[in-house]
Each structure stands twice: as C-alpha cells, then as structure tokens.
Motif scaffolding. Structure first.
Motif, short mmCIF file in Angstrom:
data_model
loop_
_atom_site.label_atom_id
_atom_site.label_comp_id
_atom_site.label_asym_id
_atom_site.label_seq_id
_atom_site.Cartn_x
_atom_site.Cartn_y
_atom_site.Cartn_z
N SER A 56 0.81 -1.20 0.00
CA SER A 56 0.00 0.00 0.00
C SER A 56 0.86 1.27 0.00
O SER A 56 0.45 2.30 -0.52
CB SER A 56 -0.90 -0.06 1.24
N ARG A 57 2.05 1.19 0.58
CA ARG A 57 2.90 2.36 0.65
C ARG A 57 4.37 1.91 0.79
O ARG A 57 4.64 0.91 1.46
CB ARG A 57 2.51 3.20 1.86
N SER A 171 4.82 -3.09 -8.78
CA SER A 171 4.99 -2.02 -7.80
C SER A 171 6.25 -1.21 -8.03
O SER A 171 6.26 0.01 -7.93
CB SER A 171 5.06 -2.61 -6.38
N TYR A 174 6.19 1.27 -11.04
CA TYR A 174 5.63 2.61 -10.79
C TYR A 174 6.70 3.54 -10.22
O TYR A 174 6.75 4.73 -10.52
CB TYR A 174 4.47 2.54 -9.80
N TYR A 204 0.42 3.48 -3.16
CA TYR A 204 -0.25 2.61 -4.13
C TYR A 204 -1.75 2.60 -3.82
O TYR A 204 -2.15 2.20 -2.73
CB TYR A 204 0.30 1.19 -4.02
N GLU A 207 -4.84 -0.67 -9.05
CA GLU A 207 -4.03 -1.45 -9.99
C GLU A 207 -4.24 -0.92 -11.40
O GLU A 207 -5.28 -0.33 -11.70
CB GLU A 207 -4.47 -2.93 -9.98
N VAL A 245 -1.39 5.67 -8.59
CA VAL A 245 -0.22 5.80 -7.71
C VAL A 245 0.11 7.28 -7.56
O VAL A 245 -0.02 8.06 -8.51
CB VAL A 245 0.99 5.05 -8.33
#
Lengths: 256, 256
Positions: A56-57, A171, A174, A204, A207, A245
């Motif tokens: 998530s981060r 991930s 990004y 994040y 998706e 994102v």
C-alpha cells in the motif's frame, strides 16, 4: 530483526555506479517475503487461505547506496499491526554495520476472490503479531501528495515488461516511472549524472493492467528538491479516470 | 564449463509467472563476468589495462523458463576467439540438469581511451585462449536483420532508468525495448498473457546516451512468429541518424 546479506552485482548499478534504487526496492520486497515466510505469513503461507499481500505504501530514504561488488545487509521487521494494515520497516547497513538508509512499507492482506481486506487484528493473524518489534526508523512518515491543475502531463504506454506475475503493472515499475518522468520533465533542474534520489515515497492506491494501454503521468515541483508525481489510469468503459499511484521524489546533488 | 546456481526470486517473474527474460539476460552478463574473472580476464582484470568488454551480440533461446523459487544453473564457457571477437556460450539447466535453453554472446575488448578494439589473438590475451572449450550450443546462429521502409515506427524517450554505469542505455534495456515494442505494435497477433519470447537475438552496433533524448524504434513482422526491431539514434548535430541496435524476437503461444 531478520537480516539478509547482499552484494552489488555487476549490471545492477545506476548511472552513478551505485546500486539502482529500483533493484534495491525489489530486494526490499523480496526480504519482506523471506522474513514473513520465516514467521509463517509469507506469500505461500497466506495463499493457502486464498489471501495475498498487497503493498500500500513504500518510503525509501537512502543517504548512501553501495557500489559494485560492495556487500550490504538488509534488516527487516514488522513494526505495527492495525486494522487491515501492517507496517514493515527496513534498515540497509554497509558491511561494517553502519546504516546507509531506511525504508518503511505498509501492507494489507486481501482475499483474492472477494478483493476484501482481512482484519489483521484477529486470531487468524497471530503469527504477524508475534513478529512485531517496536524498533523504529529515523525517516519522515508519508505526507499528503496533491498536484495542482498546472502539473505537467505525459502519456505512457503500458509495456509488456511493466507487468508482474498477476498481470498488474508491478509495484517497483511505478517507482521507476515516477523517477524517470521527473528526470525527463525537469532537464533544467536535474540530470541523471549530477543528481541522485535521496528519498522516494510511493502511495499505491489502485491497480492498472496491460489492456488499459496507457497511463497518464503528471509531475510537479513541490519545493527546491522534491517533485510530486501522480499516475492516472483511464477507466476501461471511458467513463473517467482514477488515480493509481502517487509519489514524491527528492533529488539531491550527487557528490560522487 | 563454469556453472553458477540461481533460484527464481519473488518479484523477478514475468506476467506468465516465469523468470523474466530480461532478468535472465542480466544474469548471463553477470556470470560472464564471474567466469571471466575466475580466468583473470574479467572487467576488473582488463580495467587495469584500460580495456573494457563490450557486448556485440546476444542470442537467447529458452524453451522453458523456471518458475518462482525454482532452482536452476547457468553454465558458461568461451567457445572461440577470433580477431577482435570472442564467443561466450551459455547453457541454462533445471535442478535435474536438464537443459531449459541456451545463449550465445559475442564480445570485443575495447581500449576505453582510443575506443579501438584489441586484437584478441595476441599474447596479451592468452588467458582467454586458455579458457576455450569446443562445446557448442544447439541454437541457430545470428541472421541478417533488415527492416523495410514499411516498418512501424515509434519515438521512445530515453529514461533515467535506461542508463548503465557508463551513461549508455544498458544492453538489457535494448532487449526490453525490443520485446515491449513488439507487444505494443502487434496487439492483434500477440498478447503478454498468451505468448512468450522463445528466442531473441540482439545485435549491438552503437551506443546511445541520455542526452540523445529520444530513440526511434522500428518493428516489422518477418514471418508468422518472428518480429524484427531496429533502434535508431538521432545524431546530436542533427546531421542524420544511425542504427544502434537490431533485434529479432520470436514469440510462441504460451501453453502454461
């Protein structure tokens, strides 16, 4: 703390001869799984319950990065478990045990059929609680990232190599997109050979997929050293857009 | 043959859950240096003489690629030394010693002041000759890659993350660009989830740099399964263009 030994392999350096930040980011995710697996809540453990860990981060702050063939260690531990989130921290040390930098990640556990987050404060997730250590890392927490209407905007085609094993843009990709776009958009302020990424924070939210075809990448300078990035997806039914994102990238002069 | 053990780490897979070809390509370059260093002609050895190894050609042919946490070995040896070139071959075996694929690379040794190639048939390069093994690999040699005027063409911005330690676009990045562009340009023929790269051949001719700003990537279908790619650089003085890399990518249906 679980600690894992690494060595900077040739062909994994950035233009300044330092371990590329995206390679290090990938290694953080990898040791997160090593450590979680050791405590029985890794990807393969939770997969049995039809669950999957979702990042998530991720905040990385590196004051120094190792050079080719330099040895280093990544230490990692769970620092907190709260509602549907858990914080995993990282410390990157050089071969003499001196800290080079730190990272902070936030994860949730998702049921891959219902896509609903699992409550991490239940008995089912006892293994995670048992692994908690109170030790903290000396880096700033994540902040608010909000771009104005004046932000620069670029279309970015979603490429085959951007995709992970789940068919999503991965991930770390990004993170790469965010850093790349800042260097591309602000050539008068920063250059790959004269600047390095001292801190990156990635949030994040959603998706994106190969069949989305393109992403929109916005950038804006926040202050002297920090640039904000927002990566936006066009909804497939043409009804609008959604933020996928957000990132904040801090670039400092590279002293060599 | 020098052999090196690997394991597919999480977050290094492609969309089909197989070790990403670009990650494997990077590992080939890495074991090339491990093996060359073992025989006293690695990057650090030749650097003392102000020389640097330059990759001139890379062919990878993989009928199978390993899955997450699967163990595999990369074997490598020098097969030939001729004028200013040397061939280094690779065999990728699964944990039972069964071949999954092969690779063929061609290298030259360049003086990094004069940029002139070193004659590899001299006494100075005896260590390389001593390492030669006659064993071959059962893959087709490199062929002629020539695109017609009808090829598709796309501009590609050179990104920060494309750069290697020397400030050039890195060798494996060209491989990534070539594969990505084929998937982007031929969506009616190939899709990341239904096709895999069975073979890729890359011919490295010149270097490109961040300050070149953009590359032009041409693609053309050669036959049912094979696509040709040419990556072109705009000369900085505006006087013309030069071909930097050519590639041929073979995509086969992915059976799972």
């Amino acid at each position: 703390m679980d600690s894992y030994a690494f060595c900077v392999e040739p062909f994994t350096e950035d233009v300044n001869g330092l371990l590329a930040l995206t390679v290090l980011g990938n290694q953080l995710l990898r040791v997160a799984d090593y450590s979680a697996s050791k405590h029985q809540f890794g990807f393969l453990n939770v997969k049995e319950k039809h669950h999957v860990w979702v990042l998530s981060r991720l905040i990385m702050e590196m004051n120094r990065r190792p050079k080719t063939y330099e040895k280093y260690h990544i230490g990692t531990w769970v620092n907190r478990v709260y509602r549907q989130f858990t914080d995993r921290l990282f410390q990157v040390n050089d071969s003499e045990g001196k800290p080079m930098g730190y990272a902070h990640s936030v994860w949730s556990l998702i049921d891959f059929e219902t896509r609903m987050p699992v409550n991490l404060e239940s008995d089912e997730t006892k293994a995670i609680h048992d692994a908690v250590s109170d030790e903290n890392v000396p880096i700033a927490p994540s902040g608010r990232i909000r771009l104005s209407d004046d932000a620069k905007e670029t279309n970015r085609i979603i490429a085959y190599s951007d995709l992970d094993i789940n068919g999503h843009v991965n991930s770390i990709c990004y993170m790469r997109m965010a850093i790349d776009q800042v260097f591309t958009d602000y050539p008068a302020l920063v250059h790959p050979k004269s600047h390095f990424v001292q801190r990156i924070e990635v949030q994040y939210m959603r998706e994106s997929y190969f069949d989305d075809k393109t992403l929109r990448i916005k950038t804006e300078q926040r202050d002297k050293d920090t640039f904000l990035v927002e990566i936006i997806r066009n909804l497939p039914d043409g009804t609008g857009v959604e933020s996928v994102v957000k990132a904040a990238v801090t670039l400092l002069p590279f002293e060599g």
